[in-house]
Motif scaffolding. Structure first.
Motif, short mmCIF file in Angstrom:
data_model
loop_
_atom_site.label_atom_id
_atom_site.label_comp_id
_atom_site.label_asym_id
_atom_site.label_seq_id
_atom_site.Cartn_x
_atom_site.Cartn_y
_atom_site.Cartn_z
N GLU B 63 -47.82 64.01 82.64
CA GLU B 63 -47.45 65.43 82.62
C GLU B 63 -47.98 66.15 83.86
O GLU B 63 -47.27 66.91 84.50
N LEU B 64 -49.23 65.90 84.20
CA LEU B 64 -49.83 66.59 85.35
C LEU B 64 -49.23 66.07 86.66
O LEU B 64 -49.00 66.83 87.59
N ALA B 65 -48.94 64.76 86.72
CA ALA B 65 -48.38 64.18 87.95
C ALA B 65 -47.01 64.77 88.26
O ALA B 65 -46.59 64.82 89.41
N ALA B 66 -46.30 65.21 87.23
CA ALA B 66 -44.99 65.81 87.46
C ALA B 66 -45.10 67.21 88.03
O ALA B 66 -44.12 67.78 88.51
N ARG B 67 -46.29 67.79 87.97
CA ARG B 67 -46.44 69.20 88.28
C ARG B 67 -47.18 69.46 89.59
O ARG B 67 -47.02 70.52 90.18
N VAL B 68 -48.03 68.53 90.03
CA VAL B 68 -48.87 68.77 91.21
C VAL B 68 -48.85 67.55 92.14
O VAL B 68 -48.37 66.47 91.75
N GLN B 125 -64.25 45.97 85.16
CA GLN B 125 -64.13 47.03 86.15
C GLN B 125 -63.32 46.62 87.37
O GLN B 125 -62.98 47.46 88.18
N ALA B 126 -63.02 45.34 87.50
CA ALA B 126 -62.24 44.89 88.65
C ALA B 126 -60.76 44.76 88.33
O ALA B 126 -59.97 44.38 89.19
N SER B 127 -60.34 45.08 87.09
CA SER B 127 -58.92 45.05 86.73
C SER B 127 -58.31 46.41 87.01
O SER B 127 -58.69 47.41 86.41
N LEU B 128 -57.34 46.45 87.94
CA LEU B 128 -56.74 47.72 88.34
C LEU B 128 -55.23 47.64 88.19
O LEU B 128 -54.65 46.56 88.16
N PRO B 129 -54.56 48.81 88.13
CA PRO B 129 -53.10 48.79 88.11
C PRO B 129 -52.56 48.09 89.36
O PRO B 129 -53.10 48.30 90.46
N ARG B 130 -51.54 47.27 89.18
CA ARG B 130 -50.95 46.56 90.33
C ARG B 130 -50.51 47.59 91.38
O ARG B 130 -49.88 48.59 91.05
N GLY B 131 -50.87 47.32 92.64
CA GLY B 131 -50.48 48.23 93.72
C GLY B 131 -51.50 49.32 93.99
O GLY B 131 -51.33 50.11 94.92
N ALA B 132 -52.55 49.38 93.18
CA ALA B 132 -53.57 50.42 93.39
C ALA B 132 -54.40 50.10 94.63
O ALA B 132 -54.52 48.93 95.03
N GLY B 144 -63.54 53.00 92.18
CA GLY B 144 -62.42 53.88 91.86
C GLY B 144 -61.14 53.29 92.41
O GLY B 144 -61.15 52.22 93.03
N PHE B 145 -60.03 53.99 92.15
CA PHE B 145 -58.76 53.52 92.73
C PHE B 145 -57.77 54.67 92.77
O PHE B 145 -57.95 55.69 92.10
N SER B 146 -56.72 54.49 93.59
CA SER B 146 -55.64 55.47 93.60
C SER B 146 -54.34 54.74 93.36
O SER B 146 -54.18 53.57 93.72
N VAL B 147 -53.41 55.45 92.71
CA VAL B 147 -52.14 54.83 92.34
C VAL B 147 -51.09 55.94 92.36
O VAL B 147 -51.40 57.10 92.07
N ALA B 148 -49.86 55.59 92.76
CA ALA B 148 -48.78 56.59 92.78
C ALA B 148 -48.15 56.68 91.40
O ALA B 148 -47.84 55.66 90.77
N ILE B 149 -47.98 57.90 90.90
CA ILE B 149 -47.24 58.12 89.66
C ILE B 149 -46.20 59.18 90.00
O ILE B 149 -46.54 60.33 90.27
N ARG B 151 -44.16 61.31 92.29
CA ARG B 151 -44.44 61.70 93.68
C ARG B 151 -45.88 62.11 93.87
O ARG B 151 -46.28 62.49 94.97
N ALA B 152 -46.66 62.04 92.81
CA ALA B 152 -48.07 62.44 92.92
C ALA B 152 -48.96 61.23 93.21
O ALA B 152 -48.62 60.10 92.88
N THR B 153 -50.09 61.51 93.83
CA THR B 153 -51.13 60.50 93.97
C THR B 153 -52.15 60.75 92.87
O THR B 153 -52.63 61.88 92.72
N VAL B 154 -52.45 59.74 92.11
CA VAL B 154 -53.45 59.87 91.04
C VAL B 154 -54.67 59.04 91.44
O VAL B 154 -54.55 57.86 91.75
N VAL B 155 -55.81 59.70 91.50
CA VAL B 155 -57.04 59.05 91.93
C VAL B 155 -57.99 58.99 90.74
O VAL B 155 -58.28 60.01 90.13
N ALA B 156 -58.46 57.81 90.41
CA ALA B 156 -59.39 57.64 89.29
C ALA B 156 -60.80 57.39 89.81
O ALA B 156 -61.00 56.50 90.65
N LEU B 157 -61.74 58.17 89.36
CA LEU B 157 -63.12 58.06 89.81
C LEU B 157 -64.04 57.96 88.59
O LEU B 157 -63.65 58.35 87.48
N PRO B 158 -65.26 57.48 88.76
CA PRO B 158 -66.18 57.42 87.62
C PRO B 158 -66.53 58.83 87.15
O PRO B 158 -66.50 59.77 87.94
#
Lengths: 415, 415
Positions: B63-68, B125-132, B144-149, B151-158
């Motif tokens: 939902e948030l990735a669609a908006r920002v 902790q080393a399993s990440l979404p493919r392409g991240a 951490g990692f970043s992944v495209a959802i 048109r947004a970039t989603v960054v996951a941090l601790p």
């Protein structure tokens, strides 16, 4: 707060304010409130933070009110132009804003108590949505209010934490409790000195099993809080007892409390009960150990004195650390930690002398003593115990971890 | 963090974890991050806090990735079963989880540095979404990692603040800055000693006028932060200069800084520049004044010593407060505040001696000295100045307001 019939089971919290969404101020109210609501059987399912625009507040209130029984709005009821929660909730409820005589009386009474005259903008604070019930603010100038939106009750409170909390305690929680039909039972287990990953492995099966009981785990600077909840009937309590007993075995002497309290609260309570006292000599924690004790009401019976001896001169002058120890071992050393703890105990006559010395960073680290190194000591009549730790994170993190590690060392000495 | 072309203009922050939504831990990351993003021209439009279930995280991310343009997720990438952000974001991106060799290397290197062996659950902790893309964690075990959802970039941090912040500083902010095409200029004005309502009346016209410049105000325990921002071109800077000059006139000597810094940071910087020092004698604040100074790196050159003299015996023993003063005026009095400030200055040889004595509550208040009464003093070679204040709120609030009021008294003495 308006009365109703059905118990509240779900709640959402809406914190408003540009300062929150832009990050100038941290929303501490929502977390605190969620923690207070849970033992009353209310599950907080979402927390939202939006700016102080009228439309975002109105839209979020309408959306959340459709989903939960209780929406608590924090912020936006102050005296200034950018305080728009009153208007936003009137729009959301489909009513107009009217001057509320009771709110007016409360604003006037607040300023009278302080011997001040309300500023003209304080008058805004008495305009509430038509049909709203005033919630008295025992601490500040802004009255709160509650208003029905659809089938939900929406309660608006000031954003200032001291006011928000005072009003939750005095008005919101009693109202929620009165509506509750089904009691909920909660057990807290507080753990110190184990990493989150290890606690997770030891109690993981309870957290992944389908509830009840619902077991959750949270971590904060070396303390892991485990919370288990279930229905308040005989079966629920039996499940909780079984679960708690198993968790106790798994966590051993890392468990420090089965109440919802901090390590400092536990220590102050226990020291006071025994008629024992502490004195603190702090270097790297720079006042935080004393502040942790004095944060607890009643700590004046327990903390005889705190000394922040940040410089070598202060360590020598006030606590008699010898030049030889400083020159030979360095200020960050076991020898100096022991001297600090023993000397602050001797100087004050406390039952326990506590000390910290370390490198909190970002500078000051060396190869032999890297940033994060801390030496902690607790001196008593019996002995002086010491631990050296290498703590992770930035300056703030090292200091906070050091406080918890020192309090845990005292706890173990008190057994 | 993956590179892209278009500048990021809007962001949303998603904090995950049962501990947050249930309130055991306060989300301080979101506010901090919003504050860091704003000078880079990124407006945070919403902050959401959800539990650690897979579906709530996945749904909120979609939902948030669609908006920002940028969604920053904090939490849920730790080693335990209830850390589900990796899986939730893989689902949201429509990809599977795969073991990432680089993430694996970083986890192993972290434990090697600490001289420990990774626990089996750290392998998760080393399993990440493919392409991240992996984001290195310089502080803790979780990459951490970043992944495209969409048109947004989603960054996951601790979620752990020290790790979150270190990774934002080292990876996220440089990436956002590199994508930015249009510079943004910001002015900070920090105000102490005026209530929010009065600041609002003095600068209200700038806050209600349509931007630019965008002027916002936030308040925290006696300090009001005013932030004005505009485009970084000549016209924007001219507007900001005009605005800032007008606000300066309106706020007068209550303005203490035009940087994004705390009062303690300002004082440590200015004292160090002048080669001056302070010593602190604290009663009601119980270590918080010393902690405010020592929170600032470099404060060891400035704070000679702090004394937490909570009890009357400590006031006499360490700071020579006379029994006569205590008996005749009480521990919470102007006379005792002055003696504490003067004696701690004399004892340590500091340029300034600072003191607090008061009733923080909840108990200890009397009709003559109600809860919230504090006496503050600053002693220098020239004179000893004193103020008595009646501070609002609970124990924590009284203590925090007292720290700010004392620091402000020192600031005024230093002019």
């Amino acid at each position: 707060v308006t009365a109703g019939l059905a118990p509240i089971r779900t709640a959402a919290l809406l914190a408003t304010g540009e300062e929150l969404v832009r990050g100038a101020v941290v929303d501490t109210n929502s977390a605190w409130l969620a923690r207070k609501l849970r033992p009353l059987g209310v599950e907080v399912v979402e927390v939202r933070v939006v700016g102080d625009g009228l439309a975002p507040i109105r839209d979020a209130a309408v959306e959340l009110a459709a989903r939960v029984g209780l929406v608590v709005v924090g912020g936006g009821i102050g005296p200034t132009e950018d305080d728009r929660t009153r208007e936003a909730l009137a729009n959301a409820a489909g009513v107009e804003l009217v001057v509320d005589a009771e709110a007016q009386r409360q604003v006037a009474a607040f300023f009278a108590r302080l011997g001040r005259t309300p500023s003209p903008s304080n008058a805004r604070q008495a305009s509430l949505p038509r049909g709203a019930t005033v919630v008295e603010n025992p601490v500040g100038s802004a009255p709160g209010f509650s208003v029905a939106i659809g089938r939900a009750t929406v309660v608006a409170l000031p954003g200032v934490p001291s006011e928000f909390r005072a009003m939750v305690e005095s008005a919101l929680l009693p109202w929620v409790a009165a509506r509750r039909s089904e009691p909920v039972e909660t057990r807290f287990l507080q753990v110190v000195g184990l990493p989150e990953s290890v606690v997770g492995e030891r109690i993981g099966r309870w957290m992944t099993a389908p509830p009840p009981p619902l077991v959750s785990m949270t971590v904060e600077f070396g303390v892991v809080h485990v919370c288990a909840s279930d229905r308040g009937d005989a079966a629920g309590r039996a499940r909780l007892d079984r679960c708690a007993a198993e968790l106790r075995t798994a966590l051993g002497d890392h468990l420090f409390s089965d109440r919802d309290e901090t390590l400092a609260q536990l220590l102050v309570r226990e020291l006071a009960r025994r008629g024992q006292t502490v004195a603190v000599a702090e270097s790297c924690t720079g006042g935080l150990v004393s502040a942790a004790f004095t944060d607890v009401p009643g700590s004046s019976d327990v903390l005889l004195e705190g000394c922040v001896v940040y410089t070598e001169a202060a360590k020598r002058r006030t606590l008699g650390v010898t030049e030889e120890s400083l020159a030979r071992h360095g200020a960050v050393s076991e020898v100096v930690a022991r001297e600090l703890a023993e000397n602050v105990r001797r100087r004050t006559g406390a039952t326990f002398g506590l000390s910290t010395t370390g490198v909190a960073g970002p500078s000051g680290g060396t190869a032999a003593t890297p940033v994060g190194t801390v030496h902690l000591a607790v001196a008593s009549e019996r002995a002086t115990v010491h631990v050296a730790r290498r703590l992770p994170g930035d300056r703030d993190s090292v200091r906070r971890f050091a406080v918890v590690a020192l309090l845990d060392l005292l706890r173990r000495e008190m057994r």
